[in-house]
Design a protein around this motif. Structure first.
Motif, PDB file in Angstrom:
ATOM      1  N   ALA A 148     -13.876  30.588 -50.538  1.00 27.79           N
ATOM      2  CA  ALA A 148     -14.860  30.158 -51.534  1.00 27.79           C
ATOM      3  C   ALA A 148     -14.605  28.962 -52.436  1.00 27.79           C
ATOM      4  CB  ALA A 148     -15.093  31.594 -52.523  1.00 27.79           C
TER       5      ALA A 148
ATOM      6  N   LEU B 185     -29.176  25.461 -40.276  1.00 24.19           N
ATOM      7  CA  LEU B 185     -28.660  23.964 -40.844  1.00 24.19           C
ATOM      8  C   LEU B 185     -27.172  23.753 -40.034  1.00 24.19           C
ATOM      9  CD1 LEU B 185     -30.497  25.410 -43.159  1.00 24.19           C
ATOM     10  CD2 LEU B 185     -29.344  23.521 -44.470  1.00 24.19           C
TER      11      LEU B 185
ATOM     12  N   TYR C 132     -28.820  33.246 -47.950  1.00 27.28           N
ATOM     13  CA  TYR C 132     -29.997  32.282 -48.600  1.00 27.28           C
ATOM     14  C   TYR C 132     -31.162  32.386 -47.946  1.00 27.28           C
ATOM     15  CZ  TYR C 132     -26.479  28.681 -49.983  1.00 27.28           C
ATOM     16  OH  TYR C 132     -25.290  28.226 -50.725  1.00 27.28           O
TER      17      TYR C 132
ATOM     18  N   GLN D 295     -23.236  36.031 -52.546  1.00 27.27           N
ATOM     19  CA  GLN D 295     -22.181  35.552 -52.087  1.00 27.27           C
ATOM     20  C   GLN D 295     -21.195  36.679 -52.157  1.00 27.27           C
ATOM     21  OE1 GLN D 295     -20.734  31.995 -54.049  1.00 27.27           O
ATOM     22  NE2 GLN D 295     -18.823  32.300 -53.110  1.00 27.27           N
TER      23      GLN D 295
ATOM     24  N   TYR E 192     -22.527  34.048 -46.983  1.00 25.46           N
ATOM     25  CA  TYR E 192     -23.930  34.100 -48.087  1.00 25.46           C
ATOM     26  C   TYR E 192     -24.861  34.364 -47.330  1.00 25.46           C
ATOM     27  CZ  TYR E 192     -19.949  30.350 -49.512  1.00 25.46           C
ATOM     28  OH  TYR E 192     -18.921  29.800 -50.042  1.00 25.46           O
TER      29      TYR E 192
ATOM     30  N   LEU F 182     -23.701  26.417 -52.604  1.00 25.48           N
ATOM     31  CA  LEU F 182     -24.048  25.009 -52.454  1.00 25.48           C
ATOM     32  C   LEU F 182     -25.674  25.116 -53.131  1.00 25.48           C
ATOM     33  CD1 LEU F 182     -23.634  24.167 -48.530  1.00 25.48           C
ATOM     34  CD2 LEU F 182     -22.600  23.106 -50.539  1.00 25.48           C
TER      35      LEU F 182
ATOM     36  N   GLN G 197     -35.046  30.563 -47.540  1.00 23.19           N
ATOM     37  CA  GLN G 197     -35.595  29.288 -47.454  1.00 23.19           C
ATOM     38  C   GLN G 197     -37.024  29.602 -47.264  1.00 23.19           C
ATOM     39  OE1 GLN G 197     -34.421  27.126 -44.086  1.00 23.19           O
ATOM     40  NE2 GLN G 197     -35.431  25.112 -44.982  1.00 23.19           N
TER      41      GLN G 197
ATOM     42  N   PHE H 122     -31.360  17.926 -45.546  1.00 27.76           N
ATOM     43  CA  PHE H 122     -31.250  18.398 -46.843  1.00 27.76           C
ATOM     44  C   PHE H 122     -29.908  18.057 -47.458  1.00 27.76           C
ATOM     45  CE2 PHE H 122     -34.472  21.720 -46.900  1.00 27.76           C
ATOM     46  CZ  PHE H 122     -34.593  21.910 -45.490  1.00 27.76           C
TER      47      PHE H 122
ATOM     48  N   TYR I 104     -27.238  17.938 -44.663  1.00 33.32           N
ATOM     49  CA  TYR I 104     -27.398  18.950 -43.452  1.00 33.32           C
ATOM     50  C   TYR I 104     -28.605  18.543 -42.689  1.00 33.32           C
ATOM     51  CZ  TYR I 104     -23.973  22.309 -45.041  1.00 33.32           C
ATOM     52  OH  TYR I 104     -22.840  22.834 -45.508  1.00 33.32           O
TER      53      TYR I 104
ATOM     54  N   GLN J  47     -17.651  28.617 -57.134  1.00 38.58           N
ATOM     55  CA  GLN J  47     -17.116  29.516 -56.143  1.00 38.58           C
ATOM     56  C   GLN J  47     -17.668  29.179 -54.677  1.00 38.58           C
ATOM     57  OE1 GLN J  47     -15.503  32.091 -56.171  1.00 38.58           O
ATOM     58  NE2 GLN J  47     -15.358  32.482 -58.587  1.00 38.58           N
ATOM     59  N   GLY J  48     -18.150  27.830 -54.656  1.00 37.94           N
ATOM     60  CA  GLY J  48     -18.368  27.127 -53.275  1.00 37.94           C
ATOM     61  C   GLY J  48     -19.763  27.195 -52.954  1.00 37.94           C
TER      62      GLY J  48
ATOM     63  N   TYR K  32     -19.392  25.093 -44.545  1.00 35.18           N
ATOM     64  CA  TYR K  32     -20.296  26.445 -44.265  1.00 35.18           C
ATOM     65  C   TYR K  32     -20.501  26.248 -42.832  1.00 35.18           C
ATOM     66  CZ  TYR K  32     -22.033  27.497 -48.981  1.00 35.18           C
ATOM     67  OH  TYR K  32     -22.210  28.313 -50.382  1.00 35.18           O
TER      68      TYR K  32
ATOM     69  N   GLN L  94     -39.339  24.428 -49.068  1.00 33.90           N
ATOM     70  CA  GLN L  94     -38.141  24.178 -49.996  1.00 33.90           C
ATOM     71  C   GLN L  94     -36.900  24.178 -49.244  1.00 33.90           C
ATOM     72  OE1 GLN L  94     -38.584  27.216 -53.002  1.00 33.90           O
ATOM     73  NE2 GLN L  94     -41.150  27.171 -53.090  1.00 33.90           N
ATOM     74  N   GLY L  95     -36.008  24.088 -50.027  1.00 35.43           N
ATOM     75  CA  GLY L  95     -34.781  23.959 -49.615  1.00 35.43           C
ATOM     76  C   GLY L  95     -34.052  25.511 -49.858  1.00 35.43           C
ATOM     77  N   PRO L  96     -33.093  25.827 -48.913  1.00 28.24           N
ATOM     78  CA  PRO L  96     -32.245  27.081 -49.137  1.00 28.24           C
ATOM     79  C   PRO L  96     -31.778  27.368 -50.636  1.00 28.24           C
ATOM     80  CG  PRO L  96     -31.426  26.120 -47.340  1.00 28.24           C
ATOM     81  CD  PRO L  96     -32.157  25.096 -48.265  1.00 28.24           C
TER      82      PRO L  96
ATOM     83  N   LEU M 291     -29.683  30.210 -52.777  1.00 31.81           N
ATOM     84  CA  LEU M 291     -28.471  31.468 -52.785  1.00 31.81           C
ATOM     85  C   LEU M 291     -29.034  32.640 -53.266  1.00 31.81           C
ATOM     86  CD1 LEU M 291     -25.600  32.081 -51.736  1.00 31.81           C
ATOM     87  CD2 LEU M 291     -24.977  31.798 -54.343  1.00 31.81           C
TER      88      LEU M 291
ATOM     89  N   PHE N  56     -23.876  27.879 -40.558  1.00 29.21           N
ATOM     90  CA  PHE N  56     -25.151  28.660 -40.899  1.00 29.21           C
ATOM     91  C   PHE N  56     -25.335  29.501 -39.397  1.00 29.21           C
ATOM     92  CE2 PHE N  56     -26.854  27.772 -44.832  1.00 29.21           C
ATOM     93  CZ  PHE N  56     -26.238  26.896 -45.447  1.00 29.21           C
TER      94      PHE N  56
ATOM     95  N   VAL O  65     -19.424  37.959 -55.147  1.00 33.33           N
ATOM     96  CA  VAL O  65     -18.881  37.106 -55.992  1.00 33.33           C
ATOM     97  C   VAL O  65     -20.066  36.550 -56.921  1.00 33.33           C
ATOM     98  CG1 VAL O  65     -18.191  34.597 -56.004  1.00 33.33           C
ATOM     99  CG2 VAL O  65     -17.202  36.149 -54.417  1.00 33.33           C
ATOM    100  N   ASP O  66     -21.280  36.433 -56.318  1.00 32.36           N
ATOM    101  CA  ASP O  66     -22.443  36.131 -57.031  1.00 32.36           C
ATOM    102  C   ASP O  66     -23.847  36.490 -56.696  1.00 32.36           C
ATOM    103  OD1 ASP O  66     -23.711  32.714 -57.959  1.00 32.36           O
ATOM    104  OD2 ASP O  66     -24.416  34.599 -58.318  1.00 32.36           O
TER     105      ASP O  66
ATOM    106  N   LEU P 226     -31.252  32.994 -44.192  1.00 33.32           N
ATOM    107  CA  LEU P 226     -30.114  32.455 -43.511  1.00 33.32           C
ATOM    108  C   LEU P 226     -28.751  32.821 -43.966  1.00 33.32           C
ATOM    109  CD1 LEU P 226     -31.267  28.422 -44.165  1.00 33.32           C
ATOM    110  CD2 LEU P 226     -31.223  29.660 -41.862  1.00 33.32           C
TER     111      LEU P 226
ATOM    112  N   PHE Q  71     -29.275  23.110 -53.161  1.00 34.96           N
ATOM    113  CA  PHE Q  71     -30.114  22.248 -52.009  1.00 34.96           C
ATOM    114  C   PHE Q  71     -30.964  21.620 -52.796  1.00 34.96           C
ATOM    115  CE2 PHE Q  71     -28.029  23.065 -47.915  1.00 34.96           C
ATOM    116  CZ  PHE Q  71     -27.590  24.259 -48.051  1.00 34.96           C
ATOM    117  N   GLY Q  72     -31.607  20.528 -52.227  1.00 34.84           N
ATOM    118  CA  GLY Q  72     -32.688  19.777 -52.559  1.00 34.84           C
ATOM    119  C   GLY Q  72     -33.734  20.347 -51.500  1.00 34.84           C
ATOM    120  N   LYS Q  73     -35.145  19.753 -51.841  1.00 36.15           N
ATOM    121  CA  LYS Q  73     -36.410  20.334 -51.062  1.00 36.15           C
ATOM    122  C   LYS Q  73     -36.315  19.985 -49.903  1.00 36.15           C
ATOM    123  CE  LYS Q  73     -38.975  21.595 -55.119  1.00 36.15           C
ATOM    124  NZ  LYS Q  73     -40.495  21.625 -55.836  1.00 36.15           N
ATOM    125  N   GLY Q  74     -35.634  18.991 -49.454  1.00 40.29           N
ATOM    126  CA  GLY Q  74     -35.578  18.370 -48.158  1.00 40.29           C
ATOM    127  C   GLY Q  74     -36.330  17.179 -47.785  1.00 40.29           C
TER     128      GLY Q  74
END
Lengths: 114, 115
Positions: free
Chosen positions: B98, A44, B35, B48, B33, A102, B37, A90, A36, A99-100, B104, B41-43, B45, B106, B55-56, B91, A104-107
């Motif tokens: 799912a 994103l 998220y 959901q 979802y 994602l 951020q 990312f 992304y 359940q789908g 996705y 750092q990355g987003p 979760l 965003f 779901v989660d 986000l 993510f890495g830290k970017g």
């Protein structure tokens, strides 16, 4: 547990030069892989994704990525970057059977200089 | 097609105050979802939803965060009371279902600053 490592937090590059942004993942099951891009103050946007089939995936804006299962990598490349490619990138994974959601890495912040 | 709508875009509050964020997903998208951020750092979760069911929510700090999607369409995320470490971009994303590998989409996010 699955995890994503982006090896470079910042990558400076000159305009028209090639670039590679590195991504490695860890998972005990098969995964789907994504890249992304996030421009300043925006959400994103999906660049490309690997679900199955050919390990070389082409995306938008001239980007491509190659899935390497043995090295658990999914590096992003572009042969010639533009100023407009300056953004944060990312890498993300989604496990098969999940359940789908994602992970993510830290970017990686890509800065393209004139 | 219209994208994922979020509001407000920016919010500044004092610690211990409450705040709510709103998200309207793409029409027909069953999965939503939220998220978080944090800068640098990355987003991550938070929660959901599949239609109006959770779901989660394993990473949602339930002592202060709550979220709902009552009619299976738009959703609200609330923080009460806020802490300094809640400063982040929140986000919202949606997808048709799912299934892993689903695309996705965003929203632009809500930037929260807690002072």
């Amino acid at each position: 547990a699955q995890s994503v490592t982006q090896l470079d937090s910042q990558v400076p590059v000159f305009e028209e030069a090639p670039v590679e942004l590195r991504c490695n993942y860890s998972s005990s099951v098969s995964v789907y892989l994504f890249w992304y891009v996030q421009y300043p103050n925006q959400g994103l946007q999906l660049l490309l994704k690997y679900l199955s089939g050919s390990t070389l995936v082409k995306g938008i804006n001239g980007f491509e990525a190659e899935f390497n299962k043995s090295q658990t990598s999914f590096h992003l490349r572009k042969p010639s970057v533009h100023i407009s490619d300056t953004a944060e990138y990312f890498c993300a994974v989604s496990e098969m059977g999940s359940q789908g959601n994602l992970i993510f890495g830290k970017g990686t912040k890509l800065s393209v200089k004139p | 097609e219209a994208g994922v709508a979020q509001s407000p875009r920016y919010k500044i509050i004092e610690k211990r105050q409450s705040v709510a964020f709103w998200c309207n997903p793409i029409s027909g998208h069953a999965t939503l979802y939220w998220y978080q951020q944090i800068l640098g750092q990355g987003p991550k979760l938070l929660i959901q939803f599949q239609n109006n069911g959770v779901v989660d929510d394993s990473q949602l700090p339930k002592d202060r965060f709550s979220a709902e999607r009552l009619k299976g369409v738009d959703s609200t995320l609330k923080i009460q009371p806020a802490k300094l470490e809640d400063s982040a971009v929140y986000l919202c994303a949606s997808s048709l279902n799912a299934v892993p590998g689903s695309g996705y989409t965003f929203g632009s996010g809500t930037r929260l600053t807690v002072v």
